[in-house]
Scaffold this motif. Sequence first.
Motif, mmCIF file in Angstrom:
data_model
loop_
_atom_site.group_PDB
_atom_site.id
_atom_site.type_symbol
_atom_site.label_atom_id
_atom_site.label_comp_id
_atom_site.label_asym_id
_atom_site.label_seq_id
_atom_site.Cartn_x
_atom_site.Cartn_y
_atom_site.Cartn_z
ATOM 1 N N VAL A 178 0.834 -1.200 0.000
ATOM 2 C CA VAL A 178 0.000 0.000 0.000
ATOM 3 C C VAL A 178 0.871 1.252 0.000
ATOM 4 N N ALA A 179 1.905 1.262 0.840
ATOM 5 C CA ALA A 179 2.812 2.415 0.884
ATOM 6 C C ALA A 179 3.522 2.600 -0.452
ATOM 7 N N ALA A 180 3.896 1.487 -1.109
ATOM 8 C CA ALA A 180 4.585 1.591 -2.398
ATOM 9 C C ALA A 180 3.659 2.134 -3.476
ATOM 10 N N ILE A 181 2.418 1.658 -3.537
ATOM 11 C CA ILE A 181 1.475 2.150 -4.548
ATOM 12 C C ILE A 181 1.221 3.636 -4.371
ATOM 13 N N ARG A 182 1.037 4.089 -3.116
ATOM 14 C CA ARG A 182 0.807 5.524 -2.877
ATOM 15 C C ARG A 182 2.017 6.355 -3.269
ATOM 16 N N ALA A 183 3.223 5.825 -2.981
ATOM 17 C CA ALA A 183 4.431 6.566 -3.345
ATOM 18 C C ALA A 183 4.589 6.639 -4.862
ATOM 19 N N LEU A 184 4.235 5.567 -5.583
ATOM 20 C CA LEU A 184 4.320 5.592 -7.045
ATOM 21 C C LEU A 184 3.333 6.599 -7.631
ATOM 22 N N GLU A 185 2.133 6.646 -7.099
ATOM 23 C CA GLU A 185 1.150 7.598 -7.598
ATOM 24 C C GLU A 185 1.593 9.038 -7.346
ATOM 25 N N ALA A 186 2.161 9.292 -6.169
ATOM 26 C CA ALA A 186 2.666 10.644 -5.888
ATOM 27 C C ALA A 186 3.813 11.011 -6.824
ATOM 28 N N LEU A 187 4.712 10.036 -7.135
ATOM 29 C CA LEU A 187 5.808 10.300 -8.064
ATOM 30 C C LEU A 187 5.283 10.574 -9.462
ATOM 31 N N HIS A 188 4.268 9.852 -9.873
ATOM 32 C CA HIS A 188 3.698 10.039 -11.212
ATOM 33 C C HIS A 188 3.097 11.435 -11.369
ATOM 34 N N HIS A 189 2.477 11.966 -10.291
ATOM 35 C CA HIS A 189 1.854 13.283 -10.357
ATOM 36 C C HIS A 189 2.886 14.414 -10.405
ATOM 37 N N GLN A 190 4.143 14.135 -10.042
ATOM 38 C CA GLN A 190 5.162 15.194 -10.071
ATOM 39 C C GLN A 190 5.632 15.528 -11.491
ATOM 40 N N ALA A 235 6.441 3.197 -19.539
ATOM 41 C CA ALA A 235 6.439 1.735 -19.404
ATOM 42 C C ALA A 235 7.139 1.295 -18.126
ATOM 43 N N ASP A 236 8.239 1.950 -17.752
ATOM 44 C CA ASP A 236 8.941 1.582 -16.523
ATOM 45 C C ASP A 236 8.088 1.880 -15.293
ATOM 46 N N TYR A 237 7.308 2.950 -15.362
ATOM 47 C CA TYR A 237 6.400 3.240 -14.244
ATOM 48 C C TYR A 237 5.361 2.132 -14.093
ATOM 49 N N LEU A 238 4.784 1.684 -15.216
ATOM 50 C CA LEU A 238 3.781 0.616 -15.158
ATOM 51 C C LEU A 238 4.399 -0.691 -14.696
ATOM 52 N N LYS A 239 5.651 -0.950 -15.096
ATOM 53 C CA LYS A 239 6.327 -2.168 -14.636
ATOM 54 C C LYS A 239 6.487 -2.162 -13.118
ATOM 55 N N CYS A 240 6.872 -0.997 -12.554
ATOM 56 C CA CYS A 240 6.990 -0.898 -11.089
ATOM 57 C C CYS A 240 5.639 -1.131 -10.431
ATOM 58 N N TYR A 241 4.611 -0.535 -10.998
ATOM 59 C CA TYR A 241 3.267 -0.641 -10.416
ATOM 60 C C TYR A 241 2.811 -2.103 -10.400
#
Length: 324
Positions: free
Chosen positions: A202-214, A294-300
């Motif tokens: 959960v913490a990782a998904i929230r951190a990825l979403e916050a990074l994507h919005h930057q 694509a790398d963002y989606l791979k992490c997700y």
Amino acid sequence: MKPTLLLALLLCAPLARAQETPRTISRLEPDSIGIGDRFDLVIEVEKDLVQVVEFPTFEPPAGSGFEVVALPPVDTLERDGRRLRLAKRYRLAAFEEGRFNLGRAQVLYADKNILDTLQVGDSLLLEVGTFRIDSTSHSIFDLKGQRTLPFRFAEIRGYVAWGLAALALLAAAAWALRRWLAARGRRLGDLFRPAPPLPPHVAAIRALEALHHQKLWQNNRHKLYYSGLTDILRTYIAARWEIGAMEMTSDEIVAALRDTELPDKARRDLGAILRNADLVKFAKATPEAEENEADYLKCYYFVEETKPADPDPATLEEKMENDR
């Protein structure tokens, strides 16, 4: 002209001129005061309408013991035809004891071609007295010490009443809160218990979403973007499999997860993300927009595919009861 008539005119001319001179008087009100009291110096002038007089400016010298308190404006006391009677007051205060001669006041007088100074009356005398203590009938004593009064409950009765009322209100609020929590199966201590940490996925998904919005790579900040991706992955792997991923290199992380049950796609994606991140951070590579996304989606999807399975509801309820 007859000599007798001419002589009479010459004798009357000085007399008429003397009558035209303004009349002045001065006085003190009162002429005897106590030290520190106030008194008025009054100058009155009776003159013709066309005549000009200027009252003096009273400025006591420093250290004389006198002080000017107020200077009221000139007052018109009487007007009769062409005759005016004016008065000027000087409000003073005396701060030294003794008998003082304030001298004679002077008024400046002007009329046509005449400019003269008029002496006002006699010298003004002021008596300034002080307090007299008769030591034969009055004794002088030292200062008395501070007196300690007995304690009285009435002095704090109001504070005690308000304090008890406040305590009663707090007790009633605590009882009502406890009843409300008990109706929902919770205890009062649960309010002060820190919130449990978020699961790693959960913490990782929230951190990825916050990074994507930057929108970092959209602004050509590729190194910062890939550093964020790898830090999120390292934090997730360290919490998920309890290995020191934060201090490992990319090859060491892949080797540490070799014996871990991972989907083949997740293992390939992890290696690709770490390899691309090293190229950007150390070789200053600039991936294309499609590759960044694509790398963002791979992490997700790596986090989604490797997160722990949802616990059984009965097991979860038992764990919550143990936490209580």
